[in-house]
Design a protein around this motif. Structure first.
Motif, mmCIF file in Angstrom:
data_model
loop_
_atom_site.group_PDB
_atom_site.id
_atom_site.type_symbol
_atom_site.label_atom_id
_atom_site.label_comp_id
_atom_site.label_asym_id
_atom_site.label_seq_id
_atom_site.Cartn_x
_atom_site.Cartn_y
_atom_site.Cartn_z
ATOM 1 N N ALA A 1 0.715 -1.177 -0.044
ATOM 2 C CA ALA A 1 0.022 -0.086 -0.026
ATOM 3 C C ALA A 1 0.818 1.324 0.074
ATOM 4 N N ILE A 2 0.444 2.073 -0.898
ATOM 5 C CA ILE A 2 1.298 3.600 -0.942
ATOM 6 C C ILE A 2 0.351 4.483 -0.551
ATOM 7 N N ILE A 3 0.558 5.177 0.385
ATOM 8 C CA ILE A 3 -0.293 6.415 0.935
ATOM 9 C C ILE A 3 0.096 7.618 0.659
ATOM 10 N N GLY A 4 -0.530 8.220 -0.579
ATOM 11 C CA GLY A 4 -0.075 9.531 -1.118
ATOM 12 C C GLY A 4 0.353 9.280 -2.598
ATOM 13 N N SER A 5 -0.169 10.096 -3.543
ATOM 14 C CA SER A 5 0.138 9.728 -5.016
ATOM 15 C C SER A 5 0.869 11.037 -5.500
ATOM 16 N N GLY A 6 1.602 11.774 -4.714
ATOM 17 C CA GLY A 6 2.674 12.642 -5.192
ATOM 18 C C GLY A 6 3.688 12.013 -6.034
ATOM 19 N N LEU A 7 4.641 12.626 -6.297
ATOM 20 C CA LEU A 7 5.950 12.235 -6.915
ATOM 21 C C LEU A 7 6.645 11.131 -6.314
ATOM 22 N N ILE A 8 6.775 11.228 -4.957
ATOM 23 C CA ILE A 8 7.498 10.070 -4.330
ATOM 24 C C ILE A 8 6.393 8.662 -4.279
ATOM 25 N N GLY A 9 5.068 9.105 -3.771
ATOM 26 C CA GLY A 9 4.289 7.751 -4.166
ATOM 27 C C GLY A 9 4.474 7.239 -5.346
ATOM 28 N N MET B 1 -4.241 -1.322 9.580
ATOM 29 C CA MET B 1 -3.262 -2.230 9.170
ATOM 30 C C MET B 1 -3.272 -3.601 9.766
ATOM 31 N N THR B 2 -2.841 -4.757 9.488
ATOM 32 C CA THR B 2 -2.729 -5.884 10.161
ATOM 33 C C THR B 2 -1.637 -5.601 11.091
ATOM 34 N N SER B 3 -1.700 -6.657 12.098
ATOM 35 C CA SER B 3 -0.735 -6.759 13.325
ATOM 36 C C SER B 3 0.696 -7.148 12.597
ATOM 37 N N THR B 4 0.664 -7.815 11.427
ATOM 38 C CA THR B 4 1.911 -8.524 10.877
ATOM 39 C C THR B 4 2.419 -7.560 10.116
ATOM 40 N N ALA B 5 1.785 -6.296 9.463
ATOM 41 C CA ALA B 5 2.353 -5.330 8.497
ATOM 42 C C ALA B 5 3.517 -4.476 8.874
ATOM 43 N N ILE B 6 4.305 -4.060 8.035
ATOM 44 C CA ILE B 6 5.223 -3.009 8.299
ATOM 45 C C ILE B 6 4.933 -1.511 7.653
ATOM 46 N N LEU B 7 4.971 -0.761 8.521
ATOM 47 C CA LEU B 7 4.511 0.593 8.032
ATOM 48 C C LEU B 7 5.920 1.500 8.229
ATOM 49 N N ALA B 8 6.186 2.140 7.047
ATOM 50 C CA ALA B 8 7.287 3.199 6.736
ATOM 51 C C ALA B 8 6.931 4.302 6.216
ATOM 52 N N SER B 9 7.577 5.282 6.748
ATOM 53 C CA SER B 9 7.394 6.687 6.266
ATOM 54 C C SER B 9 8.672 7.247 5.324
ATOM 55 N N SER B 10 8.217 7.966 4.541
ATOM 56 C CA SER B 10 9.240 8.347 3.360
ATOM 57 C C SER B 10 9.825 9.723 3.874
ATOM 58 N N THR B 11 9.408 10.343 4.836
ATOM 59 C CA THR B 11 9.842 11.458 5.507
ATOM 60 C C THR B 11 11.440 11.684 5.283
ATOM 61 N N SER B 12 11.796 12.723 4.863
ATOM 62 C CA SER B 12 13.230 13.175 4.477
ATOM 63 C C SER B 12 14.058 13.617 5.440
#
Length: 333
Positions: free
Chosen positions: A18-26, A121-132
């Motif tokens: 899952a990609i959250i945000g559809s800007g240039l990075i997404g 999210m499920t309890s086994t998913a990984i959540l990551a941020s693209s913050t710079s």
């Protein structure tokens, strides 16, 4: 160092990203995961933004395929077919094994979005941020699944520049960092794993240091913007396309200790003349903008970005081909 996926056949995967945000990075993240055979759900609250994103993604994938610069072995059409869109966060996140947040660089917005994702999210998913630059502890202390959160910071644009900084918070589970590193390597990215968080990470801190020194040179009328650009593109950038700063110095003398012994005092003398950093803006920034717009007017930014991306992709292929040639035994086919 490989910057593209190998020539092994890319397998279609059942796992959903899952990609959250559809800007240039997404968009770049969506292309990366699709090129690796993953199913991708691209989420945004703005349906028009999502539609524009898909048009842009299809255009980029087609261009890359036509020029032989794509990743993996899947056709552009197959890669594009792996990406679906959604304006429902719950639908996008449902059953995703990995979630990459790519909303604008505003702390409270990210915290709010991450909290919503955390609840879905499920309890086994990984959540990551693209913050710079934001430290993971400041983004995830309020999450239920904070042990499954980390920063996975790409360099813009992610599809064309492979490095990804993986920065865990103190509470991030070790296996989450390891699994994320494996996922990144599998889609052709080059992960670097941090032992602990630091403001700005590594790429940002180095980049900001260069900006600070260059800005000071312009402010004090030592040289102009063009001179700085040439110093990087025809000088330092030539080295740094193949080596980092320490290996550059290691090779420029008889090892790094020789550099320290011969040039350490000179380096320190110059470093002591560096001005204290200041917030960029005002007359200096206006002067820089006027000079920069001679190279690239504001109405030509998108054209210049495409020019940049095509050359970054070509550079990655060149490095990959050179690495492959070196790895081939002499006289081999």
């Amino acid at each position: 160092m490989a910057t593209q996926q190998s020539e092994q056949t890319t397998e279609l995967k059942g796992d959903k990203i899952a990609i959250i945000g559809s800007g240039l990075i997404g968009r770049s993240w969506a292309m990366l995961f699709a090129s690796g055979g993953y199913l991708v759900s691209l989420f945004d609250t703005d349906s028009r933004q999502v539609k524009d994103a898909m048009t842009d993604i299809q255009k980029q994938l087609t261009m890359l395929s036509e020029r032989g610069l794509g990743r993996g072995t899947l056709s552009a059409d197959v890669q594009f077919s792996r990406i679906t869109t959604s304006t429902s966060l719950l639908e996008a996140v449902n059953d995703a094994v990995y979630i990459q947040e790519c909303v604008p660089e505003k702390r409270e917005l990210k915290r709010a979005v991450l909290l919503d994702v955390d609840a879905a999210m499920t309890s086994t998913a990984i959540l990551a941020s693209s913050t710079s630059a934001m430290m993971p502890s400041l983004l995830s202390d309020h999450l239920t699944n904070k042990d499954r959160f980390l920063v996975a910071h790409p360099t813009n644009p992610p599809f064309y520049v492979p490095v990804v900084e993986l920065v865990p918070a103190s509470w991030t589970a070790d296996h989450v960092t390891t699994a994320t590193s494996e996922i990144m390597a599998a889609i052709g990215q080059v992960p670097i794993v941090f032992y602990k968080e630091v403001d700005g990470f590594a790429v940002g801190r180095i980049q900001f240091a260069i900006l600070s020194v260059a800005y000071d040179l312009i402010k004090n009328d030592v040289c102009d913007v063009e001179a700085i650009e040439v110093a990087m593109t025809e000088g330092l950038g030539m080295w740094y396309a193949f080596f980092g700063p320490f290996q550059v110095e290691h090779l420029n003398a008889d090892g790094f200790m020789d550099v320290c012994n011969k040039y350490g005092e000179a380096v320190y003398r110059v470093q002591k003349t560096f001005a204290a950093p200041e917030k960029m803006g005002g007359p200096t920034a206006e002067k820089m903008c006027q000079q920069l717009e001679l190279f690239c007017p504001l109405d030509k930014l998108q054209e210049k970005r495409q020019w940049r991306d095509e050359r970054l992709a070509a550079l990655s292929r060149l490095i990959r081909d050179l690495d492959r040639e070196e790895a081939t035994p002499s006289g081999g086919n």
